[in-house]
Design a protein around this motif. Structure first.
Motif, PDB file in Angstrom:
ATOM      1  N   VAL A 124       2.412  -3.337  10.321  1.00 28.58           N
ATOM      2  CA  VAL A 124       1.050  -2.823  10.155  1.00 28.58           C
ATOM      3  C   VAL A 124       1.021  -1.315  10.394  1.00 28.58           C
ATOM      4  O   VAL A 124       0.318  -0.575   9.691  1.00 28.58           O
ATOM      5  N   ALA A 125       1.812  -0.841  11.351  1.00 30.11           N
ATOM      6  CA  ALA A 125       1.853   0.595  11.642  1.00 30.11           C
ATOM      7  C   ALA A 125       2.415   1.374  10.453  1.00 30.11           C
ATOM      8  O   ALA A 125       1.889   2.431  10.085  1.00 30.11           O
ATOM      9  N   ASP A 126       3.483   0.850   9.833  1.00 28.73           N
ATOM     10  CA  ASP A 126       4.056   1.515   8.664  1.00 28.73           C
ATOM     11  C   ASP A 126       3.080   1.522   7.496  1.00 28.73           C
ATOM     12  O   ASP A 126       2.930   2.523   6.795  1.00 28.73           O
ATOM     13  N   ILE A 127       2.423   0.410   7.283  1.00 29.22           N
ATOM     14  CA  ILE A 127       1.433   0.340   6.197  1.00 29.22           C
ATOM     15  C   ILE A 127       0.294   1.310   6.472  1.00 29.22           C
ATOM     16  O   ILE A 127      -0.204   1.979   5.564  1.00 29.22           O
ATOM     17  N   SER A 128      -0.106   1.407   7.717  1.00 28.51           N
ATOM     18  CA  SER A 128      -1.176   2.325   8.097  1.00 28.51           C
ATOM     19  C   SER A 128      -0.795   3.766   7.779  1.00 28.51           C
ATOM     20  O   SER A 128      -1.613   4.535   7.260  1.00 28.51           O
ATOM     21  N   LEU A 129       0.444   4.136   8.089  1.00 27.38           N
ATOM     22  CA  LEU A 129       0.903   5.496   7.803  1.00 27.38           C
ATOM     23  C   LEU A 129       0.960   5.771   6.304  1.00 27.38           C
ATOM     24  O   LEU A 129       0.573   6.836   5.841  1.00 27.38           O
ATOM     25  N   ARG A 130       1.423   4.813   5.540  1.00 24.23           N
ATOM     26  CA  ARG A 130       1.589   5.026   4.101  1.00 24.23           C
ATOM     27  C   ARG A 130       0.273   4.993   3.342  1.00 24.23           C
ATOM     28  O   ARG A 130       0.149   5.607   2.287  1.00 24.23           O
ATOM     29  N   SER A 131      -0.704   4.269   3.850  1.00 29.15           N
ATOM     30  CA  SER A 131      -1.963   4.128   3.106  1.00 29.15           C
ATOM     31  C   SER A 131      -3.091   4.996   3.664  1.00 29.15           C
ATOM     32  O   SER A 131      -4.184   4.980   3.119  1.00 29.15           O
ATOM     33  N   ASN A 132      -2.842   5.738   4.745  1.00 32.62           N
ATOM     34  CA  ASN A 132      -3.864   6.571   5.391  1.00 32.62           C
ATOM     35  C   ASN A 132      -5.065   5.750   5.860  1.00 32.62           C
ATOM     36  O   ASN A 132      -6.189   6.212   5.838  1.00 32.62           O
ATOM     37  N   LEU A 133      -4.808   4.530   6.247  1.00 34.96           N
ATOM     38  CA  LEU A 133      -5.852   3.678   6.829  1.00 34.96           C
ATOM     39  C   LEU A 133      -5.513   3.466   8.302  1.00 34.96           C
ATOM     40  O   LEU A 133      -4.366   3.630   8.720  1.00 34.96           O
ATOM     41  N   THR A 134      -6.515   3.085   9.071  1.00 37.49           N
ATOM     42  CA  THR A 134      -6.240   2.753  10.460  1.00 37.49           C
ATOM     43  C   THR A 134      -5.577   1.378  10.507  1.00 37.49           C
ATOM     44  O   THR A 134      -5.655   0.598   9.547  1.00 37.49           O
ATOM     45  N   GLU A 135      -4.926   1.096  11.612  1.00 41.46           N
ATOM     46  CA  GLU A 135      -4.253  -0.203  11.744  1.00 41.46           C
ATOM     47  C   GLU A 135      -5.279  -1.339  11.686  1.00 41.46           C
ATOM     48  O   GLU A 135      -5.000  -2.409  11.146  1.00 41.46           O
ATOM     49  N   GLU A 136      -6.448  -1.095  12.235  1.00 38.11           N
ATOM     50  CA  GLU A 136      -7.502  -2.113  12.201  1.00 38.11           C
ATOM     51  C   GLU A 136      -7.930  -2.406  10.760  1.00 38.11           C
ATOM     52  O   GLU A 136      -8.110  -3.566  10.378  1.00 38.11           O
ATOM     53  N   GLN A 137      -8.066  -1.341   9.943  1.00 35.79           N
ATOM     54  CA  GLN A 137      -8.433  -1.538   8.542  1.00 35.79           C
ATOM     55  C   GLN A 137      -7.346  -2.297   7.797  1.00 35.79           C
ATOM     56  O   GLN A 137      -7.635  -3.165   6.973  1.00 35.79           O
ATOM     57  N   VAL A 138      -6.079  -1.992   8.108  1.00 29.64           N
ATOM     58  CA  VAL A 138      -4.971  -2.693   7.461  1.00 29.64           C
ATOM     59  C   VAL A 138      -5.006  -4.167   7.815  1.00 29.64           C
ATOM     60  O   VAL A 138      -4.853  -5.045   6.952  1.00 29.64           O
ATOM     61  N   ARG A 139      -5.237  -4.464   9.097  1.00 30.61           N
ATOM     62  CA  ARG A 139      -5.317  -5.871   9.522  1.00 30.61           C
ATOM     63  C   ARG A 139      -6.471  -6.591   8.826  1.00 30.61           C
ATOM     64  O   ARG A 139      -6.344  -7.749   8.430  1.00 30.61           O
ATOM     65  N   GLN A 140      -7.618  -5.906   8.665  1.00 29.59           N
ATOM     66  CA  GLN A 140      -8.763  -6.517   7.989  1.00 29.59           C
ATOM     67  C   GLN A 140      -8.432  -6.823   6.537  1.00 29.59           C
ATOM     68  O   GLN A 140      -8.788  -7.876   6.024  1.00 29.59           O
ATOM     69  N   VAL A 141      -7.786  -5.879   5.865  1.00 30.68           N
ATOM     70  CA  VAL A 141      -7.433  -6.092   4.456  1.00 30.68           C
ATOM     71  C   VAL A 141      -6.476  -7.264   4.309  1.00 30.68           C
ATOM     72  O   VAL A 141      -6.634  -8.118   3.443  1.00 30.68           O
ATOM     73  N   ILE A 142      -5.466  -7.315   5.209  1.00 35.80           N
ATOM     74  CA  ILE A 142      -4.500  -8.419   5.141  1.00 35.80           C
ATOM     75  C   ILE A 142      -5.182  -9.742   5.465  1.00 35.80           C
ATOM     76  O   ILE A 142      -4.931 -10.751   4.799  1.00 35.80           O
ATOM     77  N   ALA A 143      -6.055  -9.740   6.463  1.00 36.01           N
ATOM     78  CA  ALA A 143      -6.747 -10.975   6.841  1.00 36.01           C
ATOM     79  C   ALA A 143      -7.662 -11.465   5.734  1.00 36.01           C
ATOM     80  O   ALA A 143      -7.765 -12.665   5.473  1.00 36.01           O
TER      81      ALA A 143
END
Length: 147
Positions: A124-143
């Motif tokens: 999630v941290a790597d995805i957050s860095l690559r997509s310029n989203l917060t980790e919380e936003q990444v988790r929401q998108v995946i969920a």
């Protein structure tokens, strides 16, 4: 001679002379075009450098610029002070940009990118860095699975 004949001869002479005189406006237009291209290139270079600095600041959220006078009690150079001030402003604007990202809706392309990176097994941290989203936003998108 008649006045009209004299004016006609002068007019014909001026037309003939105009063919031999070079037009300086073309040179001015060419210089202006070269100047605008160089300004455009410089602007793009500055934008690219600023983006690199912003990305570095996003990677280091606890980044603090220490004044040189605190380190060695020397009088700082005015240029150094200007650069430090610019870096501090960039850090503040990047923090403001991160809070603005929370309020914006996430674009569908970024959602699909996040889902694809998740399928590839990135954290999630790597995805957050690559997509310029917060980790919380990444988790929401995946969920939500992109919904």
């Amino acid at each position: 001679m008649d006045l009209s004949i004299i004016l006609m001869i002068i007019g014909i002479l001026l037309i003939i002379v105009s063919f031999f005189v070079k037009n300086s406006s073309k040179k001015v237009e060419q210089d202006l075009e070269e100047l605008s291209i160089s300004i455009f290139q410089e602007t793009n270079n500055l934008k690219r450098r600023l983006k690199i600095v912003e990305e570095e600041l996003l990677l280091e959220p606890e980044f603090q610029v220490k004044s040189p006078s605190a380190q060695n009690n020397a009088v700082p150079d005015p240029k150094v002070q200007q650069v430090m001030h610019a870096v501090q402003q960039a850090a503040q604007t990047s923090k403001a940009g991160q809070t603005a990202l929370k309020a914006k809706p996430i674009h569908q392309i970024i959602i699909s990118q996040v889902l694809e990176l998740n399928k590839q097994g990135l954290s999630v941290a790597d995805i957050s860095l690559r997509s310029n989203l917060t980790e919380e936003q990444v988790r929401q998108v995946i969920a939500n699975g992109g919904q």
